[in-house]
Design an enzyme around this catalytic site. Sequence first.
Site, PDB file in Angstrom:
ATOM      1  N   HIS A   6      18.197  13.516 -17.920  1.00 22.22           N
ATOM      2  CA  HIS A   6      16.752  13.360 -17.864  1.00 22.22           C
ATOM      3  C   HIS A   6      16.142  13.506 -19.256  1.00 22.22           C
ATOM      4  O   HIS A   6      15.318  12.704 -19.673  1.00 22.22           O
ATOM      5  CB  HIS A   6      16.218  14.451 -16.935  1.00 22.22           C
ATOM      6  CG  HIS A   6      14.869  14.160 -16.389  1.00 22.22           C
ATOM      7  ND1 HIS A   6      14.673  13.335 -15.311  1.00 22.22           N
ATOM      8  CD2 HIS A   6      13.645  14.574 -16.776  1.00 22.22           C
ATOM      9  CE1 HIS A   6      13.382  13.260 -15.052  1.00 22.22           C
ATOM     10  NE2 HIS A   6      12.744  14.000 -15.932  1.00 22.22           N
TER      11      HIS A   6
ATOM     12  N   ASP B 270       0.844  -1.190   0.000  1.00 19.24           N
ATOM     13  CA  ASP B 270       0.000   0.000   0.000  1.00 19.24           C
ATOM     14  C   ASP B 270       0.887   1.251   0.000  1.00 19.24           C
ATOM     15  O   ASP B 270       1.374   1.688   1.038  1.00 19.24           O
ATOM     16  CB  ASP B 270      -0.890  -0.058   1.257  1.00 19.24           C
ATOM     17  CG  ASP B 270      -1.834   1.127   1.378  1.00 19.24           C
ATOM     18  OD1 ASP B 270      -1.664   2.118   0.630  1.00 19.24           O
ATOM     19  OD2 ASP B 270      -2.736   1.061   2.230  1.00 19.24           O
TER      20      ASP B 270
END
Length: 446
Positions: free
Chosen positions: A414, A316
Amino acid sequence: MTTIDLNVVVPKGFSDFDVNSNIDGPQIENLRHEAPPRSSRIAGFAQMSVKARLQALLERGFLSRESAEVLHQEGHLPHVMSDSFIENCIGAFSLPLGIATNFLIDAREYLIPMAVEESSVVAAASHGAKLARSRGGFFTTPTKTIATSQIQFKVAASEAGNVPLWFERVRAEILERANNCHPKLLARGGGATGVELRVLPQPGMFVIHIHVDTREAMGANIVNTIAEDLGRWLPSSLPCTVGLKILTNLTVHRITRVRCEVDAKTLEIGGFSGTDAVDRIVAAWEFADLDPYRAATHNKGIMNGIDPVVIATGNDWRAVEAGAHAYAALTGQYKPLTRWWKSNEGHLVGEIAVPIAVGTVGGVTRLHPAVQSTLALLDNPRADQLSGLIASVGLAQNLSALRALACEGIQRGHMALHEKNIEMMRRYDHVPSLSAVSRGPGASQL
Ligand code: MEV
């Protein structure tokens, strides 16, 4: 040396992987063979095809053939299963599953599964792990598997002064009642470990915290059952109005701590010496320590490492996110979850402390076919070990981000990865999902 069992049962219709293809020496007629020593450094891994990567993991004994077959299937979650996980299900939503390489954690080699859509995250984690290898990788401190539930209650303001005395009288009874809710947990070595009373800043308002060792489970269901049971009992022991009965995601008794050290020389980059890089990384951390606006982004980078492993192992991630940020703000100012400093020898030292409430049983962990494979890839860790692996990835991710930001900036690396997504958009006429689906065999069957 370890051995791997080659006699795995492969589901009918799958024969995609040839486990013997790259194994040197005499052909394997017998069912077991000596596995090469496992290393999480796999040369050329990034350049391989998806299938070749799975083959490499299979050959190195990180995956069984069955697990490799499961991961190789596009869409591992059958509708019958997803429909039972949630309500109103209309299908399954896929994320890329990558492998972060180079992880040496407590002197063991790990390949880390990461489910994430953001480019450069897996590469950054692998890079951070490679830097940390220079001085032995990551070292975890044993983590307790304690979950905590809260029972809120209110008494008349005039009675508030009697509540601490009442609490001391019933402390042992509360523990016993909590343990009676889960006798099987006691048998597994878990169970309630402590109770505390907290006074809230409103006259007559209190909260009882019950701490429970939930062993292999994340523990939400276990502690919620206990909280509701005690909430029913409470008014019979103390005249009060009971409020909420629910776990807290701020699991301060489940803090996972990991440390690493990086040789200054390995941090040299562009025009920056190793010493310069260490100083700049420490200064970048200080910025986050001083400024909550920077700390938010600093911690986002850490969660770039943590969340994908939490997701890939069927846990979770909303609970882990809530816990991490609440813990970061515990002193009243939002702070970075890591700390970086320079050692007396001039090396970089980093530490992370973060609550990581995860399990290896319960939820979908034992049902989701891909989760079975990702946990197997991690050598089926216990829940406390899994917390340590996850926090190590958070620390590696932060190291990589800080080094890039403090030295040459992140955009060059990136954008090179991002360019691949742009190219994909061009190829699929700017509507990649619809165009891709319409090419697939399923499209015309609707
Ligand atoms: C981007 O997803 C994460 C970073 O912004 C983290 C950071 O700034 O530390 C690069």
